[in-house]
Enzyme design. Structure first.
Site: not given
Ligand code: GRF
Length: 199
Positions: A15-17, A93, A110, A112, A139, A148
């Site tokens: 969940g870092s994003n 995922m 999304n 990627h 992206s 994708d």
């Molecule tokens: C990220 O690298 C994102 O680009 C990909 O999955 C990873 C998720 O990382 N789709 P996080 O869970 O957001 O840390």
């Protein structure tokens, strides 16, 4: 001023994003989105723990034992119950059913970790290194039924260094993801509201 776009983040892992999206908004409430819900197909996902710390409502249900369309139907009902207008995938995922993707077309983003159209799917950093690419990157794209392959709305490049392995490259790309995704989401939501106001 129109209301902010009501966004749900879907994740399956750390969940870092999602955190980057939340923190960007917290730094400036004038941003064009609100994260209303964080949802996951993996109940023990770390990202859900993070979301709770941010006091963001969460929804979690394992997809095991459910077919894709049935699971996505439950997810979609939860999104509707929360008045969600746009879905941001962030490390989600699980492939989405075609019905879900079509329903959310234009409102499903999304991130990627590659310079699409290069290296779709998994294991992108290792493949960028093997291909001898000069740059890796990330992206933000609209999601369409083909994996994708939807239109890219923002990209950031990261130079590949001679000493890089997949992990070191992934770490530098991830920093760029955290910078890029909030900017792209904010701009997309701004444009969405502008289009609605114009029509
Ligand atoms: C990220 O690298 C994102 O680009 C990909 O999955 C990873 C998720 O990382 N789709 P996080 O869970 O957001 O840390």
């Amino acid at each position: 001023m129109a209301e902010r776009v009501r966004v749900a983040v879907l994740l399956s892992g750390r969940g870092s994003n999602m955190r980057a999206l939340v923190e960007y908004k917290r730094r400036d409430p004038e941003r064009n989105y609100d994260i209303i819900l964080v949802a996951s197909n993996v109940p023990p996902a770390r990202g859900l723990v993070l979301a709770k710390r941010f006091a963001i409502p969460t929804w979690a249900k394992s997809h095991e034992g459910l077919d894709r369309a049935a699971f996505d139907g439950l997810l979609d009902a939860e999104l509707a119950a929360n008045g969600i207008e746009l879905v941001a995938l962030a490390g989600y995922m699980r492939l989405l059913s075609e019905g879900f993707v079509r329903k959310w077309e234009g409102r499903l983003l999304n991130i990627h970790p590659s310079l699409l159209p290069l290296h779709k799917g998994l294991d992108t950093h290792r493949r960028a290194l093997l291909a001898g690419d000069e740059y890796g990157g990330c992206s933000v794209h609209l999601v369409t039924p083909e994996l994708d392959s939807g239109p890219v709305i923002a990209q950031a490049r990261v130079r590949i260094l001679p000493r890089d392995d997949a992990d070191s490259l992934a770490a530098r790309v991830l920093e760029e993801e955290h910078r890029l995704y909030p900017l792209a989401l904010d701009e997309y939501c701004r444009a969405l509201r502008e289009t609605e106001t114009a029509s």
